[in-house]
Enzyme design. Structure first.
Site, PDB file in Angstrom:
ATOM      1  N   LYS A 264       0.996  -1.181  -0.132  1.00 17.94           N
ATOM      2  CA  LYS A 264      -0.053   0.047   0.030  1.00 17.94           C
ATOM      3  C   LYS A 264       0.994   1.290   0.026  1.00 17.94           C
ATOM      4  CE  LYS A 264      -1.527  -1.088   4.703  1.00 17.94           C
ATOM      5  NZ  LYS A 264      -2.667  -0.892   5.497  1.00 17.94           N
ATOM      6  N   ARG A 265       2.084   1.179   0.201  1.00 15.89           N
ATOM      7  CA  ARG A 265       3.133   2.399   0.019  1.00 15.89           C
ATOM      8  C   ARG A 265       3.547   2.474  -0.989  1.00 15.89           C
ATOM      9  NH1 ARG A 265       3.189   0.190   4.978  1.00 15.89           N
ATOM     10  NH2 ARG A 265       4.210  -1.715   4.386  1.00 15.89           N
TER      11      ARG A 265
END
Ligand code: GLU
Ligand code: ZN
Length: 495
Positions: A264-265
């Site tokens: 998700k980063r």
């Protein structure tokens, strides 16, 4: 076969934690739950798992709601719409969890564990070194009242731990088939922190039970928590809190660049990126639906309604899916072309004004935009591309792009431009055909094919080597402005 039998009430949930910008993996999960609910005329529950005060934020919560609305993924129960199991934010349900935790302890399904972090770490290390399973070793499983008192007297705090059964867990995953997990791989686990705060491990299945969720569809990263949740469910059923264990289906991992799990980063994973680049919600959803599902062997572009009509868990694949930006853009481009031209023009609006558009608002010409829009619609992949494609119409002078200029303006370009200018001057400016003839004829005089001949004209008029169809662009820009730009380029070339 995986879809629920007609008439049975499907209840699914989308239950993100508000901890940062929504990412595409999350959207994929929301989409599959939504499509499954809509296909089965069931209910989508939107629940906010905000029990981690340190990581959750109100801003992320607002973003989640805003994202779901932008995507068009509507929910039947949840924030703002309410429903029979309100509230749908876990931070407002703490009394419920406290109550269930007490019932679990009273019933012997869970117990206080007084081990300190240091003790747990030391024993885990020792178990690892000895090659034994390194989960919780059961030290506090059967403490007597006296032992508990002694710990309390020492000033130790305790967490609440759920007692896992000593036998293996087997369940049928809707995507992956039968799965068996041995007891030694799932040991007793914490459900309430020492400070009394309930953990995800408790609140997630408790709410699934209370909200009568029938199907839990979520990412594969949560597969390892399923045996624990099934055991907890069984306890909840015995306590009369739950009715039935839901079916579980784990959606495949999404791989990013270099065959690594999309994190998700990853900038590529941010939903906002796709919004800002001008994906249409339906284009993005179409693409995301293909991450683990397929519509048919020979069709990967379809409408949302077609997706709903066809969505079946039996077609969800357990193999990791690969996120492919190029394909996402190609599918989005197809959706852009599927719009009627008014809808396309309306969708482009944000990119036709500040902060995206570089021209002064009063220089925007709606008639020119209406004329160019159909040509742009068949060429852009994402809506943000529109700005550069039409800026030549609304800027007083074309942009200056060094690379384009050097590429198009070669030796002899001035001579060609002079001939083209004379022929364009004499052409019929209400007909792109006539403008094309003019440039074609100019090229012939200089021994150049149309492609080579039109490059300097395009750069003179639009500033760029690539763009919308040149002769339509010229017509829409108008004779006076177009010829003035050719003159300016000639002046520059001969200076
Ligand atoms: N709040 C959890 C998460 O975002 C939900 C997990 C689940 O779907 O069970 O990871
Ligand atoms: Zn313990």
């Amino acid at each position: 076969m995986a879809n629920a039998t007609p008439g049975s009430a499907v209840r699914v949930r989308f239950c993100p934690s508000p901890t940062g910008n929504p990412h595409v993996g999350l959207v994929r999960t929301a989409l599959f739950n939504w499509a499954f609910a809509r296909h089965n005329k069931g209910t989508l529950v939107f629940r906010i798992e905000d029990t981690d005060a340190a990581r959750d934020s109100e801003e992320s919560y607002e973003q989640l709601l805003d994202s779901m609305r932008w995507l068009g993924l509507d929910w039947d129960e949840g924030p703002e719409v309410g429903g029979p199991h309100a509230p749908y934010r876990q931070s407002q349900r703490m009394d419920i969890y406290r109550d269930v935790a007490a019932k679990l302890v009273d019933g012997g399904y869970a117990y206080p564990c007084y081990c300190t972090t240091e003790e747990l770490d030391a024993r885990r290390e020792a178990a690892r070194a000895a090659g034994r399973p390194s989960g919780y070793d059961g030290t506090c499983r059967d403490l007597t009242a006296e032992q508990k008192q002694a710990y309390e007297a020492e000033g130790r705090s305790h967490i609440i731990r759920f007692r896992m059964p000593d036998e293996a867990t087997t369940f049928t995953d809707l995507v992956r088939g039968e799965i068996t997990v041995q007891a030694e791989n799932v040991t007793d686990y914490g459900i309430v922190r020492a400070n009394g705060a309930p953990l995800y491990t408790l609140v997630n299945p408790v709410d699934d039970a209370l909200m009568e969720i029938t199907h839990v569809l979520r990412g594969e990263d949560l597969l390892s928590s399923t045996p624990r949740q099934i055991a907890l469910y069984k306890a909840l059923i015995e306590l009369g809190v739950a009715k039935e264990i839901p079916a579980f289906g784990h959606l495949p991992y999404v791989m990013g660049e270099g065959n690594k799990k999309l994190s998700k980063r990853d900038p590529q994973a941010s939903l906002n990126l796709y919004r800002e680049r001008g994906f249409l919600p339906e284009g993005l959803l179409n693409y995301l639906s293909l991450l683990g599902w397929s519509f048919s062997a020979d069709q990967d572009v379809f409408t949302i309604d077609q997706m709903i009509a066809k969505f079946d868990l039996a077609d969800v694949n357990s193999n990791p899916a690969r996120f492919d930006l190029k394909k996402a853009e190609a599918i989005n481009a197809d959706h852009i072309r599927m719009l009627d031209v008014q809808a396309f023009a309306a969708a482009c609006e944000p990119w036709l004004k500040a902060p995206h558009a570089p021209w002064a608002p009063e220089d925007f010409d709606p008639a020119a935009w209406a004329a160019i829009a159909p040509h742009a619609q068949s060429r852009v992949k994402v809506l943000s591309e529109i700005t550069d494609n039409v800026d030549f119409l609304f800027l007083p002078e074309p942009v200056f792009d060094e690379a384009s200029w050097t590429k198009a303006m070669k030796e002899g370009s001035d001579a060609l431009l002079r001939t083209a200018r004379a022929k364009l001057e004499a052409a019929d400016w209400s007909s792109p055909e006539s403008l094309k003839e003019a440039v074609l004829a100019a090229g012939e005089e200089h021994g150049l094919k149309l492609g080579k001949a039109q490059a300097p004209v395009r750069v003179a008029v639009t500033g760029r080597t690539v763009g919308l169809p040149l002769f339509e662009s010229l017509e829409i820009l108008g004779k006076d402005r177009a010829l003035a730009r050719v003159d300016a380029a000639l002046a520059k070339l001969t200076a």
